[in-house]
Motif scaffolding. Structure first.
Motif, short mmCIF file in Angstrom:
data_model
loop_
_atom_site.label_atom_id
_atom_site.label_comp_id
_atom_site.label_asym_id
_atom_site.label_seq_id
_atom_site.Cartn_x
_atom_site.Cartn_y
_atom_site.Cartn_z
N VAL A 1 0.84 -1.21 0.00
CA VAL A 1 0.00 0.00 0.00
C VAL A 1 0.87 1.25 0.00
O VAL A 1 0.62 2.20 -0.73
CB VAL A 1 -0.96 -0.02 1.22
CG1 VAL A 1 -1.60 1.35 1.42
CG2 VAL A 1 -2.02 -1.08 1.03
N GLN A 2 1.93 1.23 0.80
CA GLN A 2 2.82 2.39 0.86
C GLN A 2 3.51 2.63 -0.48
O GLN A 2 3.63 3.76 -0.93
CB GLN A 2 3.87 2.19 1.95
CG GLN A 2 4.79 3.38 2.10
CD GLN A 2 5.88 3.14 3.13
OE1 GLN A 2 6.20 2.00 3.44
NE2 GLN A 2 6.43 4.21 3.65
N GLU A 3 3.95 1.56 -1.13
CA GLU A 3 4.68 1.70 -2.39
C GLU A 3 3.77 2.09 -3.54
O GLU A 3 4.13 2.93 -4.36
CB GLU A 3 5.39 0.39 -2.72
CG GLU A 3 6.55 0.08 -1.80
CD GLU A 3 7.11 -1.34 -1.99
OE1 GLU A 3 6.73 -2.00 -2.98
OE2 GLU A 3 7.90 -1.77 -1.14
N THR A 4 2.61 1.45 -3.65
CA THR A 4 1.74 1.67 -4.81
C THR A 4 0.73 2.79 -4.62
O THR A 4 0.23 3.36 -5.58
CB THR A 4 0.97 0.39 -5.16
OG1 THR A 4 0.06 0.09 -4.09
CG2 THR A 4 1.91 -0.77 -5.41
N GLY A 5 0.39 3.06 -3.36
CA GLY A 5 -0.63 4.07 -3.10
C GLY A 5 -2.05 3.52 -3.22
O GLY A 5 -3.01 4.23 -3.00
N ALA A 6 -2.17 2.23 -3.55
CA ALA A 6 -3.49 1.61 -3.70
C ALA A 6 -4.08 1.30 -2.32
O ALA A 6 -3.37 0.93 -1.40
CB ALA A 6 -3.37 0.33 -4.51
N GLU A 7 -5.38 1.47 -2.20
CA GLU A 7 -6.07 1.15 -0.96
C GLU A 7 -6.50 -0.31 -0.94
O GLU A 7 -6.69 -0.91 -2.00
CB GLU A 7 -7.31 2.03 -0.80
CG GLU A 7 -6.98 3.49 -0.63
CD GLU A 7 -8.23 4.33 -0.43
OE1 GLU A 7 -9.36 3.85 -0.71
OE2 GLU A 7 -8.09 5.47 0.01
N ILE A 8 -6.66 -0.82 0.26
CA ILE A 8 -7.18 -2.19 0.43
C ILE A 8 -8.38 -2.09 1.36
O ILE A 8 -8.32 -1.43 2.40
CB ILE A 8 -6.12 -3.12 1.07
CG1 ILE A 8 -4.93 -3.29 0.14
CG2 ILE A 8 -6.74 -4.47 1.42
CD1 ILE A 8 -3.80 -4.10 0.76
N VAL A 9 -9.48 -2.73 0.98
CA VAL A 9 -10.65 -2.80 1.84
C VAL A 9 -10.69 -4.20 2.45
O VAL A 9 -10.67 -5.20 1.74
CB VAL A 9 -11.96 -2.53 1.05
CG1 VAL A 9 -13.17 -2.72 1.95
CG2 VAL A 9 -11.92 -1.12 0.47
N VAL A 10 -10.70 -4.24 3.78
CA VAL A 10 -10.72 -5.51 4.50
C VAL A 10 -12.16 -5.82 4.87
O VAL A 10 -12.88 -4.94 5.37
CB VAL A 10 -9.82 -5.45 5.75
CG1 VAL A 10 -9.84 -6.79 6.50
CG2 VAL A 10 -8.39 -5.06 5.38
N THR A 11 -12.57 -7.05 4.62
CA THR A 11 -13.96 -7.45 4.88
C THR A 11 -14.04 -8.52 5.96
O THR A 11 -13.08 -9.26 6.21
CB THR A 11 -14.60 -8.01 3.60
OG1 THR A 11 -13.89 -9.18 3.18
CG2 THR A 11 -14.61 -6.98 2.49
#
Length: 87
Positions: free
Chosen positions: A17-27
């Motif tokens: 996440v830090q490297e790519t800037g993409a978010e992750i949604v945890v379910t």
């Protein structure tokens, strides 16, 4: 992403996440619970950044903080404009 998968790969996913800037949604049980996003340091705003930290004690135009007679440069400007003459 299911919570179990996030738990297993947490540190690797945080780096990703830090490297790519993409978010992750945890379910949990297929319902979104949290969003993991990169931390971005915000630049402090200049306007309003000192709100609540400063006090204006008086109006300098109405009442100078130092009386005019205490300002040597005002009462004797020639001393500062021609310092060699007033040694």
């Amino acid at each position: 992403m299911p919570a179990g998968e996030f738990k297993t790969n947490c540190l690797r996913l945080m780096d990703e996440v830090q490297e790519t800037g993409a978010e992750i949604v945890v379910t949990k049980h297929r319902r979104p619970v949290v969003r993991i996003s990169p931390f971005r340091q915000e630049e402090p705003r200049l306007v309003g950044s000192c709100k609540g930290q400063l006090r204006i004690l008086s109006d300098i135009d109405a009442e100078p903080a130092i009386p005019l007679e205490d300002w040597e440069v005002i009462s004797h400007p020639e001393r500062f404009l021609n310092p060699e003459e007033h040694v």
